[in-house]
Design a protein around this motif. Structure first.
Motif, PDB file in Angstrom:
ATOM      1  N   ALA A 185      23.135  35.495   8.138  1.00 34.49           N
ATOM      2  CA  ALA A 185      23.176  36.202   6.855  1.00 34.49           C
ATOM      3  C   ALA A 185      24.034  35.457   5.847  1.00 34.49           C
ATOM      4  O   ALA A 185      24.088  35.846   4.680  1.00 34.49           O
ATOM      5  N   PHE A 186      24.692  34.369   6.305  1.00 34.40           N
ATOM      6  CA  PHE A 186      25.656  33.673   5.458  1.00 34.40           C
ATOM      7  C   PHE A 186      25.167  32.292   5.062  1.00 34.40           C
ATOM      8  O   PHE A 186      24.486  31.627   5.843  1.00 34.40           O
ATOM      9  N   PRO A 187      25.574  31.862   3.849  1.00 31.81           N
ATOM     10  CA  PRO A 187      26.363  32.613   2.875  1.00 31.81           C
ATOM     11  C   PRO A 187      25.521  33.691   2.200  1.00 31.81           C
ATOM     12  O   PRO A 187      24.346  33.464   1.912  1.00 31.81           O
ATOM     13  N   ARG A 188      26.110  34.843   1.955  1.00 27.42           N
ATOM     14  CA  ARG A 188      25.415  35.848   1.166  1.00 27.42           C
ATOM     15  C   ARG A 188      25.290  35.293  -0.253  1.00 27.42           C
ATOM     16  O   ARG A 188      26.199  34.649  -0.757  1.00 27.42           O
ATOM     17  N   LEU A 189      24.148  35.552  -0.853  1.00 32.25           N
ATOM     18  CA  LEU A 189      23.873  34.986  -2.173  1.00 32.25           C
ATOM     19  C   LEU A 189      24.106  36.027  -3.260  1.00 32.25           C
ATOM     20  O   LEU A 189      23.611  37.152  -3.180  1.00 32.25           O
ATOM     21  N   ARG A 190      24.891  35.638  -4.258  1.00 29.64           N
ATOM     22  CA  ARG A 190      25.091  36.465  -5.451  1.00 29.64           C
ATOM     23  C   ARG A 190      24.557  35.683  -6.649  1.00 29.64           C
ATOM     24  O   ARG A 190      24.810  34.487  -6.787  1.00 29.64           O
ATOM     25  N   VAL A 191      23.824  36.360  -7.505  1.00 29.09           N
ATOM     26  CA  VAL A 191      23.331  35.759  -8.739  1.00 29.09           C
ATOM     27  C   VAL A 191      24.138  36.329  -9.895  1.00 29.09           C
ATOM     28  O   VAL A 191      24.208  37.547 -10.075  1.00 29.09           O
ATOM     29  N   ASN A 192      24.767  35.464 -10.667  1.00 29.68           N
ATOM     30  CA  ASN A 192      25.511  35.869 -11.866  1.00 29.68           C
ATOM     31  C   ASN A 192      24.706  35.504 -13.102  1.00 29.68           C
ATOM     32  O   ASN A 192      24.233  34.366 -13.228  1.00 29.68           O
ATOM     33  N   THR A 193      24.559  36.453 -14.007  1.00 25.74           N
ATOM     34  CA  THR A 193      23.831  36.191 -15.233  1.00 25.74           C
ATOM     35  C   THR A 193      24.454  36.987 -16.372  1.00 25.74           C
ATOM     36  O   THR A 193      25.411  37.723 -16.174  1.00 25.74           O
ATOM     37  N   ILE A 194      23.936  36.824 -17.568  1.00 21.80           N
ATOM     38  CA  ILE A 194      24.526  37.446 -18.757  1.00 21.80           C
ATOM     39  C   ILE A 194      23.499  38.365 -19.419  1.00 21.80           C
ATOM     40  O   ILE A 194      22.312  38.036 -19.496  1.00 21.80           O
ATOM     41  N   LEU A 195      23.973  39.508 -19.893  1.00 24.74           N
ATOM     42  CA  LEU A 195      23.098  40.453 -20.578  1.00 24.74           C
ATOM     43  C   LEU A 195      22.817  39.986 -22.008  1.00 24.74           C
ATOM     44  O   LEU A 195      23.288  40.552 -22.985  1.00 24.74           O
ATOM     45  N   MET A 196      22.041  38.926 -22.115  1.00 27.47           N
ATOM     46  CA  MET A 196      21.582  38.457 -23.412  1.00 27.47           C
ATOM     47  C   MET A 196      20.144  38.934 -23.616  1.00 27.47           C
ATOM     48  O   MET A 196      19.521  39.487 -22.702  1.00 27.47           O
ATOM     49  N   LYS A 197      19.618  38.723 -24.807  1.00 32.01           N
ATOM     50  CA  LYS A 197      18.305  39.255 -25.153  1.00 32.01           C
ATOM     51  C   LYS A 197      17.220  38.798 -24.171  1.00 32.01           C
ATOM     52  O   LYS A 197      16.422  39.617 -23.679  1.00 32.01           O
ATOM     53  N   THR A 198      17.171  37.508 -23.869  1.00 30.59           N
ATOM     54  CA  THR A 198      16.138  36.981 -22.980  1.00 30.59           C
ATOM     55  C   THR A 198      16.183  37.647 -21.614  1.00 30.59           C
ATOM     56  O   THR A 198      15.147  38.015 -21.049  1.00 30.59           O
ATOM     57  N   ASN A 199      17.380  37.814 -21.064  1.00 33.65           N
ATOM     58  CA  ASN A 199      17.487  38.395 -19.727  1.00 33.65           C
ATOM     59  C   ASN A 199      17.188  39.887 -19.710  1.00 33.65           C
ATOM     60  O   ASN A 199      16.850  40.437 -18.663  1.00 33.65           O
ATOM     61  N   LEU A 200      17.307  40.541 -20.867  1.00 37.69           N
ATOM     62  CA  LEU A 200      16.872  41.933 -20.960  1.00 37.69           C
ATOM     63  C   LEU A 200      15.342  42.009 -21.017  1.00 37.69           C
ATOM     64  O   LEU A 200      14.715  42.802 -20.322  1.00 37.69           O
ATOM     65  N   LEU A 201      14.751  41.158 -21.855  1.00 39.27           N
ATOM     66  CA  LEU A 201      13.296  41.157 -21.990  1.00 39.27           C
ATOM     67  C   LEU A 201      12.615  40.799 -20.672  1.00 39.27           C
ATOM     68  O   LEU A 201      11.503  41.255 -20.396  1.00 39.27           O
ATOM     69  N   ARG A 202      13.278  39.979 -19.876  1.00 39.38           N
ATOM     70  CA  ARG A 202      12.710  39.552 -18.594  1.00 39.38           C
ATOM     71  C   ARG A 202      13.504  40.139 -17.416  1.00 39.38           C
ATOM     72  O   ARG A 202      13.660  39.496 -16.381  1.00 39.38           O
ATOM     73  N   PHE A 203      13.975  41.346 -17.596  1.00 33.63           N
ATOM     74  CA  PHE A 203      14.810  41.956 -16.552  1.00 33.63           C
ATOM     75  C   PHE A 203      14.071  42.068 -15.227  1.00 33.63           C
ATOM     76  O   PHE A 203      14.631  41.781 -14.166  1.00 33.63           O
ATOM     77  N   ASP A 204      12.790  42.462 -15.256  1.00 37.81           N
ATOM     78  CA  ASP A 204      12.035  42.593 -14.012  1.00 37.81           C
ATOM     79  C   ASP A 204      11.838  41.238 -13.326  1.00 37.81           C
ATOM     80  O   ASP A 204      11.851  41.147 -12.098  1.00 37.81           O
ATOM     81  N   GLU A 205      11.667  40.175 -14.137  1.00 34.33           N
ATOM     82  CA  GLU A 205      11.564  38.836 -13.547  1.00 34.33           C
ATOM     83  C   GLU A 205      12.872  38.447 -12.867  1.00 34.33           C
ATOM     84  O   GLU A 205      12.868  37.808 -11.812  1.00 34.33           O
ATOM     85  N   ALA A 206      13.990  38.835 -13.472  1.00 33.38           N
ATOM     86  CA  ALA A 206      15.289  38.552 -12.867  1.00 33.38           C
ATOM     87  C   ALA A 206      15.420  39.253 -11.520  1.00 33.38           C
ATOM     88  O   ALA A 206      15.904  38.677 -10.538  1.00 33.38           O
ATOM     89  N   MET A 207      14.976  40.506 -11.464  1.00 34.80           N
ATOM     90  CA  MET A 207      15.061  41.251 -10.215  1.00 34.80           C
ATOM     91  C   MET A 207      14.116  40.671  -9.154  1.00 34.80           C
ATOM     92  O   MET A 207      14.441  40.630  -7.970  1.00 34.80           O
ATOM     93  N   ALA A 208      12.941  40.188  -9.598  1.00 36.30           N
ATOM     94  CA  ALA A 208      12.016  39.549  -8.663  1.00 36.30           C
ATOM     95  C   ALA A 208      12.621  38.264  -8.103  1.00 36.30           C
ATOM     96  O   ALA A 208      12.463  37.948  -6.911  1.00 36.30           O
TER      97      ALA A 208
END
Length: 362
Positions: A185-208
């Motif tokens: 299970a290691f290393p556990r993966l964390r994704v860090n990103t920023i709540l900017m316009k693009t990442n809001l518009l593509r929020f579902d893509e980020a989750m995928a």
């Protein structure tokens, strides 16, 4: 210590910490733990001050990691002798690219050898290779944090220019396969990103993306950019949340709340600014409802590649309390205690640009 024990214990202690509610009570408990010699600090360290890519919201630009830009391993070890015994969580990187440090594996190994319960590092992923990925899986390293902004190729290359979307995702796929082949299970993966316009518009893509590469956590940070220090003001202007209508913001916030609960049922933690979950709103300022008193300096430490120590994540000039290696430990403790008193009384909050509630600082 069994694999995973460190993080499970950290989460348990975090829940107890949150239940305390009052920062003054939290500070008292943290001081008692300190007096008993318990590990309770969140230690964030940079081993260099260079990067290998450019991002629109950052002032870092590609630069070689020469001797004057890195912390030598012996100095790193000496620093850990001072601050390592109290560390419960160690994040090896704050503002720069740790894999630019020659022999970075040796730094991670040294931290693991000292029994720190949780060791993590953050990277843009471009310099990951099989050697370090196998090391992380086999040692193991507790967590790998990948900085991603833009979850479609074109968005990524516009926001994190001089990087390579395909190269990074290929490396993440390789890491996923290594973990599967070794049943780890290691290393556990964390994704860090920023709540900017693009990442809001593509929020579902980020989750995928998070699900595809097996991340256990994704954290969305507020879009706070220093107008004086960035690489592309024009692109930043395009990404401002203020470009979205209030109705769009409300709709995004509602959708994010639903997605947080959906992924939680799958065992994936989605960390978003508290205002989204509690108020259904999104802003660039972050959590401005933070209390006047603050217990962050009672458990947090930031150390730059020269060994300079800060105990506050804001820009308060007094938060830099000295050099871990070069300064007298007694004098450093005096400055620490003085700043802690300021924080607990709320006297330094007026200068805080972070608006972070102490319960979010892990």
């Amino acid at each position: 210590m069994a694999r995973g024990t460190g993080m499970a214990e950290v989460r348990h202690l975090k829940k107890l910490y949150d239940l305390l509610g009052s920062d003054r009570l939290r500070a008292g408990v943290l001081q008692a733990a300190e007096a008993l010699g318990m590990r309770k600090n969140v230690l964030r360290m940079d081993t260099n001050d260079v990067c290998n890519i450019e991002c629109i919201m950052c002032e870092n630009r590609p630069q070689k990691c020469t001797e004057e830009h890195m912390m030598p391993l012996p100095r790193f070890n000496a620093l850990l002798e001072r601050v390592g015994p109290a560390a419960r969580l160690l994040y090896l990187s704050c503002s720069y690219e740790p894999l630019m440090t020659p022999g970075f594996i040796d730094y991670i190994a040294s931290a693991k050898d000292r029994g720190i319960p949780f060791v993590s590092f953050a990277t843009n992923g471009l310099l990951l290779d099989d050697t370090i990925m196998k090391f992380m899986v086999e040692r193991p390293v507790d967590e790998l944090v990948i900085s991603m902004n833009g979850f479609a190729r074109d968005d990524y290359h516009r926001i994190m220019f001089r990087s390579n979307f395909d190269a990074v995702t290929e490396k993440l796929a390789r890491l996923r396969e290594l973990k599967r082949s070794r049943n780890s299970a290691f290393p556990r993966l964390r994704v860090n990103t920023i709540l900017m316009k693009t990442n809001l518009l593509r929020f579902d893509e980020a989750m995928a993306f998070v699900e595809e590469y097996g991340a256990s956590t994704v954290q969305f940070r507020s879009f706070k950019v220093d107008e004086r220090h960035n690489n592309n003001p024009g692109e930043i202007a395009k990404e401002r949340l203020s470009r979205l209508a209030p109705a769009e913001i409300a709709s995004f916030a509602s959708h994010i709340r639903e997605k947080v609960h959906e992924l939680s049922r799958k065992g994936i933690t989605v960390i978003v600014p508290r205002e989204i979950l509690e108020k259904g709103t999104i802003s660039e300022a972050g959590d401005s409802s933070a209390r006047g008193s603050c217990s962050i300096p009672f458990f947090s430490q930031w150390v730059d590649f020269k060994g300079n120590l800060r105990i506050c994540c804001g820009e308060h000039e007094d938060s830099c309390i000295g050099n871990v290696i070069d300064d007298d430990p007694g004098e450093v403790r005096k400055k620490r205690d003085a700043f802690r008193a300021q924080a607990l009384s709320g006297k330094c909050r007026k200068n805080c640009t972070m608006f972070i509630n102490s319960s979010t600082m892990t």
